[in-house]
Design a protein around this motif. Structure first.
Motif, PDB file in Angstrom:
ATOM      1  N   TYR A 189      18.480  -7.105  -8.580  1.00 48.61           N
ATOM      2  CA  TYR A 189      17.892  -8.309  -9.761  1.00 48.61           C
ATOM      3  C   TYR A 189      17.522  -7.504 -10.991  1.00 48.61           C
ATOM      4  O   TYR A 189      17.392  -8.085 -11.839  1.00 48.61           O
ATOM      5  N   PHE A 190      16.499  -7.172 -10.148  1.00 53.95           N
ATOM      6  CA  PHE A 190      15.843  -6.265 -11.716  1.00 53.95           C
ATOM      7  C   PHE A 190      16.614  -5.248 -12.388  1.00 53.95           C
ATOM      8  O   PHE A 190      16.664  -5.343 -13.338  1.00 53.95           O
ATOM      9  N   ILE A 191      17.472  -4.498 -12.226  1.00 51.45           N
ATOM     10  CA  ILE A 191      18.657  -4.290 -12.815  1.00 51.45           C
ATOM     11  C   ILE A 191      19.489  -5.166 -13.865  1.00 51.45           C
ATOM     12  O   ILE A 191      19.271  -4.919 -15.796  1.00 51.45           O
ATOM     13  N   GLY A 233      -5.640 -11.925 -19.969  1.00 49.72           N
ATOM     14  CA  GLY A 233      -4.779 -10.763 -21.058  1.00 49.72           C
ATOM     15  C   GLY A 233      -3.935 -11.299 -20.224  1.00 49.72           C
ATOM     16  O   GLY A 233      -2.112 -11.863 -21.257  1.00 49.72           O
ATOM     17  N   TYR A 234      -2.630 -11.395 -19.001  1.00 47.73           N
ATOM     18  CA  TYR A 234      -1.747 -12.098 -18.831  1.00 47.73           C
ATOM     19  C   TYR A 234      -2.064 -13.853 -19.079  1.00 47.73           C
ATOM     20  O   TYR A 234      -2.731 -14.555 -18.976  1.00 47.73           O
ATOM     21  N   GLN A 235      -0.886 -14.389 -20.387  1.00 49.67           N
ATOM     22  CA  GLN A 235      -1.044 -15.125 -20.194  1.00 49.67           C
ATOM     23  C   GLN A 235      -0.067 -16.722 -20.138  1.00 49.67           C
ATOM     24  O   GLN A 235       0.355 -17.606 -20.112  1.00 49.67           O
ATOM     25  N   PRO A 280      10.314 -17.161 -14.582  1.00 53.35           N
ATOM     26  CA  PRO A 280      11.247 -16.384 -14.663  1.00 53.35           C
ATOM     27  C   PRO A 280      12.711 -15.879 -13.677  1.00 53.35           C
ATOM     28  O   PRO A 280      13.509 -15.653 -13.328  1.00 53.35           O
ATOM     29  N   HIS A 281      11.765 -16.109 -12.193  1.00 58.59           N
ATOM     30  CA  HIS A 281      12.551 -15.907 -10.854  1.00 58.59           C
ATOM     31  C   HIS A 281      13.045 -17.268 -10.987  1.00 58.59           C
ATOM     32  O   HIS A 281      14.211 -17.495 -10.083  1.00 58.59           O
ATOM     33  N   ALA A 282      13.419 -17.884 -11.667  1.00 54.57           N
ATOM     34  CA  ALA A 282      14.518 -19.703 -11.709  1.00 54.57           C
ATOM     35  C   ALA A 282      15.907 -19.083 -12.612  1.00 54.57           C
ATOM     36  O   ALA A 282      16.827 -19.352 -12.030  1.00 54.57           O
ATOM     37  N   PHE A 283      15.378 -18.203 -12.908  1.00 46.18           N
ATOM     38  CA  PHE A 283      17.124 -17.381 -13.652  1.00 46.18           C
ATOM     39  C   PHE A 283      17.328 -15.943 -13.383  1.00 46.18           C
ATOM     40  O   PHE A 283      18.288 -15.828 -14.714  1.00 46.18           O
ATOM     41  N   ILE A 284      16.847 -15.234 -12.580  1.00 46.20           N
ATOM     42  CA  ILE A 284      17.202 -13.893 -12.248  1.00 46.20           C
ATOM     43  C   ILE A 284      18.913 -13.697 -11.261  1.00 46.20           C
ATOM     44  O   ILE A 284      18.729 -12.845 -10.922  1.00 46.20           O
ATOM     45  N   GLY A 285      19.181 -15.364 -11.044  1.00 50.18           N
ATOM     46  CA  GLY A 285      20.119 -15.188 -10.201  1.00 50.18           C
ATOM     47  C   GLY A 285      19.824 -16.165  -8.072  1.00 50.18           C
ATOM     48  O   GLY A 285      18.724 -16.087  -8.301  1.00 50.18           O
ATOM     49  N   GLN A 306      11.477  -9.078   1.658  1.00 55.55           N
ATOM     50  CA  GLN A 306      11.695  -7.489   1.725  1.00 55.55           C
ATOM     51  C   GLN A 306      10.868  -7.428   0.166  1.00 55.55           C
ATOM     52  O   GLN A 306      10.394  -6.384   0.195  1.00 55.55           O
ATOM     53  N   TRP A 307      10.750  -8.352  -0.643  1.00 55.29           N
ATOM     54  CA  TRP A 307       9.740  -8.110  -1.592  1.00 55.29           C
ATOM     55  C   TRP A 307       8.055  -7.667  -0.953  1.00 55.29           C
ATOM     56  O   TRP A 307       7.533  -6.848  -1.787  1.00 55.29           O
ATOM     57  N   LEU A 308       7.767  -8.119  -0.490  1.00 53.43           N
ATOM     58  CA  LEU A 308       6.093  -8.643   0.180  1.00 53.43           C
ATOM     59  C   LEU A 308       6.600  -7.100   0.506  1.00 53.43           C
ATOM     60  O   LEU A 308       5.269  -6.680   1.165  1.00 53.43           O
ATOM     61  N   LYS A 364      -2.365 -12.685  -2.135  1.00 52.87           N
ATOM     62  CA  LYS A 364      -2.300 -12.838  -3.609  1.00 52.87           C
ATOM     63  C   LYS A 364      -0.587 -13.368  -3.688  1.00 52.87           C
ATOM     64  O   LYS A 364      -0.408 -14.602  -3.583  1.00 52.87           O
ATOM     65  N   ALA A 365      -0.442 -11.452  -3.572  1.00 53.92           N
ATOM     66  CA  ALA A 365       1.596 -11.785  -3.732  1.00 53.92           C
ATOM     67  C   ALA A 365       1.390 -12.876  -2.582  1.00 53.92           C
ATOM     68  O   ALA A 365       2.454 -13.194  -2.223  1.00 53.92           O
ATOM     69  N   GLU A 366       1.460 -12.749  -1.124  1.00 55.52           N
ATOM     70  CA  GLU A 366       1.591 -13.790  -0.198  1.00 55.52           C
ATOM     71  C   GLU A 366       1.706 -15.249  -0.795  1.00 55.52           C
ATOM     72  O   GLU A 366       2.869 -16.022  -0.867  1.00 55.52           O
TER      73      GLU A 366
HETATM   74  C1  HEM Z   1       5.402 -12.496  -4.423  1.00 51.26           C
HETATM   75  C2  HEM Z   1       6.882 -12.100  -4.415  1.00 51.26           C
HETATM   76  C3  HEM Z   1       6.567 -11.674  -6.033  1.00 51.26           C
HETATM   77  C4  HEM Z   1       5.938 -11.957  -7.308  1.00 51.26           C
HETATM   78  C5  HEM Z   1       4.183 -12.247  -6.620  1.00 51.26           C
HETATM   79  C6  HEM Z   1       5.936 -11.894  -8.316  1.00 51.26           C
HETATM   80  C7  HEM Z   1       5.302 -11.769  -9.942  1.00 51.26           C
HETATM   81  C8  HEM Z   1       6.336 -11.454 -10.884  1.00 51.26           C
HETATM   82  C9  HEM Z   1       5.944 -11.624 -12.102  1.00 51.26           C
HETATM   83  C10 HEM Z   1       4.119 -11.887 -12.795  1.00 51.26           C
HETATM   84  C11 HEM Z   1       6.155 -11.600 -13.044  1.00 51.26           C
HETATM   85  C12 HEM Z   1       6.379 -11.337 -14.708  1.00 51.26           C
HETATM   86  C13 HEM Z   1       6.876 -12.171 -15.556  1.00 51.26           C
HETATM   87  C14 HEM Z   1       6.141 -13.100 -16.817  1.00 51.26           C
HETATM   88  O1  HEM Z   1       7.564 -12.333 -17.133  1.00 51.26           O
HETATM   89  O2  HEM Z   1       5.241 -13.402 -17.263  1.00 51.26           O
HETATM   90  C15 HEM Z   1       7.795 -11.273 -12.426  1.00 51.26           C
HETATM   91  C16 HEM Z   1       8.658 -11.176 -13.391  1.00 51.26           C
HETATM   92  C17 HEM Z   1      10.211 -10.677 -12.285  1.00 51.26           C
HETATM   93  N1  HEM Z   1      10.495 -10.826 -10.952  1.00 51.26           N
HETATM   94 FE1  HEM Z   1       9.036 -11.052  -9.457  1.00 51.26          FE
HETATM   95  N2  HEM Z   1       7.484 -11.880  -8.502  1.00 51.26           N
HETATM   96  C18 HEM Z   1       7.669 -11.645  -7.435  1.00 51.26           C
HETATM   97  C19 HEM Z   1       9.393 -11.690  -6.555  1.00 51.26           C
HETATM   98  C20 HEM Z   1       9.735 -11.719  -6.746  1.00 51.26           C
HETATM   99  C21 HEM Z   1      11.282 -11.404  -5.933  1.00 51.26           C
HETATM  100  C22 HEM Z   1      12.158 -11.717  -4.947  1.00 51.26           C
HETATM  101  C23 HEM Z   1      12.342 -10.404  -7.260  1.00 51.26           C
HETATM  102  C24 HEM Z   1      13.723 -10.675  -6.868  1.00 51.26           C
HETATM  103  C25 HEM Z   1      13.804 -10.085  -6.212  1.00 51.26           C
HETATM  104  C26 HEM Z   1      11.949 -10.617  -8.694  1.00 51.26           C
HETATM  105  C27 HEM Z   1      12.288  -9.943  -9.519  1.00 51.26           C
HETATM  106  C28 HEM Z   1      11.413 -10.593 -10.218  1.00 51.26           C
HETATM  107  C29 HEM Z   1      12.551 -10.134 -12.164  1.00 51.26           C
HETATM  108  C30 HEM Z   1      13.654  -9.603 -12.414  1.00 51.26           C
HETATM  109  C31 HEM Z   1      11.162 -10.396 -12.800  1.00 51.26           C
HETATM  110  C32 HEM Z   1      11.857 -10.375 -14.761  1.00 51.26           C
HETATM  111  C33 HEM Z   1      11.952 -11.307 -15.291  1.00 51.26           C
HETATM  112  C34 HEM Z   1      12.151 -11.387 -17.253  1.00 51.26           C
HETATM  113  O3  HEM Z   1      12.201 -11.164 -17.546  1.00 51.26           O
HETATM  114  O4  HEM Z   1      13.753 -10.808 -17.214  1.00 51.26           O
HETATM  115  N3  HEM Z   1       9.904 -11.162  -8.041  1.00 51.26           N
HETATM  116  N4  HEM Z   1       7.964 -11.112 -10.962  1.00 51.26           N
END
Ligand code: HEM
Length: 134
Positions: free
Chosen positions: A31-33, A65-67, A73-78, A87-89, A111-113
């Protein structure tokens, strides 16, 4: 020695440790790659780290700082599944409990949960999500 206080410096270390582990993970890495590339020193990664540092500074220290809005973003990453969040948690838990004293680690994790549960709710993710198209 685990950190007994939270500051921007140790949050930066936590964030980079976490993503080093995430990128090597079979479930989360792709997802991140896809979104940010596979080299954390290049492209969108430095900005992503900066966003995450500020996000956790806000969550843990209440400092502005974070605004952004962490949800969109999570709606568009697959397609994400409950397993993806679990797994993330799990990895987040490992990292914060390794770096911080338990009281602080617990605060990060809670907080994350909570946020994770909101994402799951907003994204309408359920256990049988994989069968949605049938
Ligand atoms: C409790 C769980 C999670 C937290 C607290 C979290 C938090 C965040 C935050 C704060 C951002 C930055 C948003 C922004 O740009 O303003 C982010 C981006 C992102 N997260 Fe998460 N996330 C969580 C779970 C996940 C999971 C499960 C995935 C997928 C495996 C994921 C994938 C991503 C990706 C790929 C981005 C970057 C999106 C982009 O910039 O295009 N996250 N996440």
């Amino acid at each position: 020695m685990p950190y007994g206080t939270v500051n921007r410096e140790n949050i930066e270390i936590m964030v980079r440790d976490f993503y080093t582990i995430i990128l090597k993970d079979d479930i989360l890495g792709p997802y991140f790659i896809n979104a940010l590339g596979d080299d954390v020193t290049k492209g969108k990664w430095p900005e992503h780290f900066h966003t995450l540092d500020s996000f956790w500074v806000l969550m843990m220290m209440g400092k502005r700082g974070y605004q952004g809005d962490p949800f969109p973003p999570h709606a568009f990453i697959g397609q994400l599944y409950l397993e993806t969040f679990e797994q993330w948690l799990k990895l987040f838990h490992e990292v914060v409990y390794r770096l911080y004293i338990p009281e602080i680690a617990e605060k990060f994790y809670k907080k994350a949960e909570i946020l994770g549960a909101q994402f799951i709710n907003n994204l309408d993710i359920t256990d049988d999500d994989e069968d949605d198209d049938d």
